[in-house]
Scaffold this motif. Structure first.
Motif, PDB file in Angstrom:
ATOM      1  N   ARG A 142       0.699  -1.303  -0.080  1.00 51.56           N
ATOM      2  CA  ARG A 142       0.023  -0.046   0.058  1.00 51.56           C
ATOM      3  C   ARG A 142       0.763   1.338   0.047  1.00 51.56           C
ATOM      4  NH1 ARG A 142      -3.760   0.232   4.620  1.00 51.56           N
ATOM      5  NH2 ARG A 142      -2.333  -1.068   5.755  1.00 51.56           N
ATOM      6  N   GLY A 143       2.275   0.974   0.019  1.00 52.29           N
ATOM      7  CA  GLY A 143       2.960   2.227  -0.111  1.00 52.29           C
ATOM      8  C   GLY A 143       4.206   2.114  -0.610  1.00 52.29           C
ATOM      9  N   TRP A 148       5.831   6.574   2.244  1.00 44.87           N
ATOM     10  CA  TRP A 148       4.559   7.346   1.457  1.00 44.87           C
ATOM     11  C   TRP A 148       3.448   6.333   1.309  1.00 44.87           C
ATOM     12  CZ3 TRP A 148       2.372   5.461  -3.019  1.00 44.87           C
ATOM     13  CH2 TRP A 148       1.569   6.329  -3.808  1.00 44.87           C
ATOM     14  N   SER A 149       2.271   6.810   1.506  1.00 46.58           N
ATOM     15  CA  SER A 149       1.019   5.982   0.768  1.00 46.58           C
ATOM     16  C   SER A 149       0.009   7.027   0.110  1.00 46.58           C
ATOM     17  CB  SER A 149       0.325   5.221   1.815  1.00 46.58           C
ATOM     18  OG  SER A 149      -0.251   6.249   2.739  1.00 46.58           O
ATOM     19  N   SER A 150      -0.829   6.591  -0.721  1.00 45.15           N
ATOM     20  CA  SER A 150      -1.463   7.317  -1.321  1.00 45.15           C
ATOM     21  C   SER A 150      -2.616   8.343  -0.666  1.00 45.15           C
ATOM     22  CB  SER A 150      -2.404   6.622  -2.328  1.00 45.15           C
ATOM     23  OG  SER A 150      -3.392   5.689  -1.954  1.00 45.15           O
ATOM     24  N   GLY A 203       0.463  10.405   2.008  1.00 46.87           N
ATOM     25  CA  GLY A 203       1.638  11.362   1.523  1.00 46.87           C
ATOM     26  C   GLY A 203       2.779  10.773   2.073  1.00 46.87           C
TER      27      GLY A 203
END
Length: 655
Positions: A527-528, A540-542, A545
């Motif tokens: 996921r990141g 970071w991940s969507s 940030g």
């Protein structure tokens, strides 16, 4: 094409690159030239198609003592001297193919009009325009009348036509106007009179007399060779045929600005009626300004390819077209792409083998944003407006190599194109130079090895900076279209990309969190992504940030299971308002650190209760311990007491 693979094994490739050894690769015929900085720079020879006579070559030969017939013998081998009687040519005047044409008398004699009793007196202007299937004519403040589909205007001194810019051209012979949405304007003029407007338009009137005679014969022969009884005109007046200027030009005030020169009039008179013939037919005597040193094979047996030392660079005094250079915006070539495409790269795939760079370009490709289009060298010439199709597109790789003054050592490969045709490169003993739309830059050592491991330009894209030392002097870096690679002796070479790179930059690059110790890596849960640095990590991940996590807070987060425990960070570490420590927020809670308390996570109901009492500035102060479960009760200690959470009642109490 495995164009840079030193071995099929990635590990072996990296070892060879790190050691600075590069295996020389075979030469490649294609010349791949990306539009660096949005433009192409050309070096070229000659002006025009190069078929038949070179006008500058004729001048050079004349200056060396050759007669006009000797000159023509060279450029049209196998042709013979012949003669043709003067005859009328139908010359299409393209500048006047408009919705109306203005006619006036050039001198004090009136113009007559076919089938009309009216005349155009000196000082009058006749405007002819379409009227249905026919024509109408009107004199300013005077008469008007209608005619059929064709009308002719003539006078003893020719006819003066007014151009759209207000200037005038005088033509000998008769002006014939034919109706249509745009009028067809034709100058019916004797061949020898026609030549008086052609020869000085094609060759400088200052040329040697023998060169002008050669031009006269070539122009006469060319005109007669293209006659077509079925066409509306015999020949046009532009470079699509041969340029025809008429007998005289005048400015808006009627003042003569040009008239046929005595030198060219004399050359035409001296060769009156003379042509070149082949097998009983008038020869198709093509010509151009300069062939640059080689004539080009044409469509006839006598249009041969041959070396021409009289037309090469420096052969004729005053010649400025045997050598030329031009810088052309890449957008000029967009018209050669499929609709909506933008030109990115020119790939030269074939040349005629004669002269510098392998001669004129015969075949090429335009690499566009929406596909690749096969083109000829002549098509590239037309698109770019270059003087000829004998050119070399300047190599940004070679320019960069020259600028580095041998810093990369000897070349170990030819300059080659990348598999996607969007760039070119060359290997050297000490690194490589890659050129693309982003520029030409050097990539070296362990940074180059890492870039190779990541897939070259298919991984991080092309370089956007050269090999550079970091400001602190402790390492090196290259920026690429998709990120950067940083190297230091303590950490090795690793890539940093996207939002993680932006956050690292915000925190001071290597002067903030140190050098990267890993490359850009996906988290186990998918996921990141994250990158570890000497002084911490950026995750970071969507959803969150990119944020930095450091020191004991990072270690506490790791102990709790990284992003599978508290989730991703939602802030970078920040100093507490009271200056007594730091904290980082995560999706599932926060970690607080102080020098007296260490790092501890606070979350859920306990976190909410602590926050309600003023966070670390309240009576509880900083957390001093981690969460502890005893049956259904969770407790956590703070400097000022303990909070207990009952999972059954869902209440928090202070102990």
């Amino acid at each position: 094409m495995n164009r840079r693979r030193l071995s099929r094994a990635v590990a072996a490739t990296a070892v060879a690159l790190a050691a600075g050894t590069l295996t020389a690769l075979p030469a490649q015929a294609a010349e791949v030239r990306p539009a660096v900085g949005g433009q192409f720079t050309f070096q070229g020879h000659g002006y025009g198609h190069g078929i038949g006579m070179s006008q500058w070559g004729a001048q050079s030969r004349a200056l060396s003592g050759q007669s006009y017939r000797t000159i023509l013998d060279f450029y049209y081998p196998g042709t013979t001297v012949a003669n043709r009687a003067n005859q009328t040519l139908r010359v299409g005047l393209t500048a006047f193919a408009n919705a109306a044409v203005a006619v006036s008398a050039p001198t004090g004699a009136a113009l007559t009009i076919s089938g009309s009793q009216n005349v155009v007196a000196p000082g009058q202007r006749l405007v002819v325009a379409p009227a249905g299937a026919g024509l109408t004519g009107a004199v300013d403040n005077g008469w008007s009348e209608g005619w059929g589909s064709t009308v002719t205007v003539s006078g003893p001194d020719g006819v003066l036509l007014q151009k759209g810019d207000g200037t005038f051209v005088r033509y000998g012979g008769v002006i014939r106007i034919v109706s249509g949405p745009k009028l067809t304007v034709v100058n019916d003029v004797p061949l020898e009179t026609y030549l008086r407007g052609v020869v000085p338009a094609e060759s400088p009137s200052s040329f040697h007399a023998e060169a002008l005679k050669a031009q006269s014969v070539a122009a006469r022969s060319y005109a007669l060779s293209v006659l077509s009884a079925q066409a509306q005109t015999d020949i046009c007046d532009t470079t699509a045929c041969q340029v025809y200027r008429g007998a005289e030009t005048r400015d808006r005030n009627g003042v003569t600005t040009w008239t046929t020169p005595a030198s060219t009039d004399a050359a035409i008179a001296a060769t009156a009626g003379e042509i070149r013939a082949y097998d009983g037919q008038v020869a198709f005597t093509q010509f151009s300004s300069s062939n640059g040193g080689w004539t080009v094979a044409g469509s006839k047996p006598y249009l041969k390819a041959a070396a021409d030392p009289f037309s090469g660079p420096g052969a004729a005094a005053g010649e400025s077209v045997a050598n030329w250079s031009a810088t052309v915006p890449a957008s000029a070539f967009d018209a050669g792409c499929a609709a909506g495409g933008s030109a990115q790269t020119i790939v030269v795939t074939g040349r005629d083998g004669r002269g510098d760079w392998g001669g004129r370009v015969t075949t090429a490709k335009l690499v566009c944003t929406n596909g690749t289009v096969a083109v000829t060298g002549n098509k590239l010439r037309q698109l770019g407006g270059t003087r000829s199709d004998w050119f070399s597109v300047t190599s940004a790789v070679q320019q960069k190599a020259a600028a580095l003054k041998g810093a990369l050592g000897p070349a170990t490969s030819a300059e080659l194109g990348t598999p996607n045709d969007l760039g070119s490169y060359q290997h050297f003993a000490g690194g490589s130079i890659y050129a693309s739309a982003a520029g030409a830059y050097d990539v070296r050592g362990a940074i180059r090895a890492e870039w190779a491991r990541l897939g070259w330009e298919n991984g991080l894209g092309f370089p956007t900076s050269g090999d550079a030392r970091t400001p602190d002097g402790r390492g090196f870096y290259n920026h690429f279209q998709g990120g950067s690679i940083y190297w230091s002796p303590a950490t090795g070479a690793h890539d940093v990309r996207g939002a993680i790179r932006a956050e690292w930059a915000r925190l001071g690059w290597e002067n903030g969190m140190g050098f990267p110790t890993t490359g850009d890596t996906r988290t186990p849960n998918g996921r990141g992504t994250y990158t570890h640095f000497q002084g911490g990590s950026v995750y970071w991940s969507s959803a969150t940030g990119a944020h930095a996590v450091r020191g004991d807070i990072l270690r506490e987060w790791a102990a709790l299971g990284w992003e599978t425990g508290l989730g991703f960070p939602t802030t970078s570490d920040a100093a507490l308002p009271n200056g007594r420590g730091f904290f980082t927020k995560f999706q599932g809670g926060s970690i607080y650190w102080g020098p007296a308390t260490g790092a501890h996570a606070v979350r859920g109901a306990v976190y909410d209760a602590w926050a309600a009492q003023g966070w670390e500035n309240g009576p509880l102060g900083m957390p001093t311990g981690d969460e502890q479960w005893n049956g259904s009760t969770l407790t956590q200690t703070f400097q000022g007491g303990t909070l207990s959470f009952d999972s059954v009642t869902r209440k928090v109490a202070r102990a």
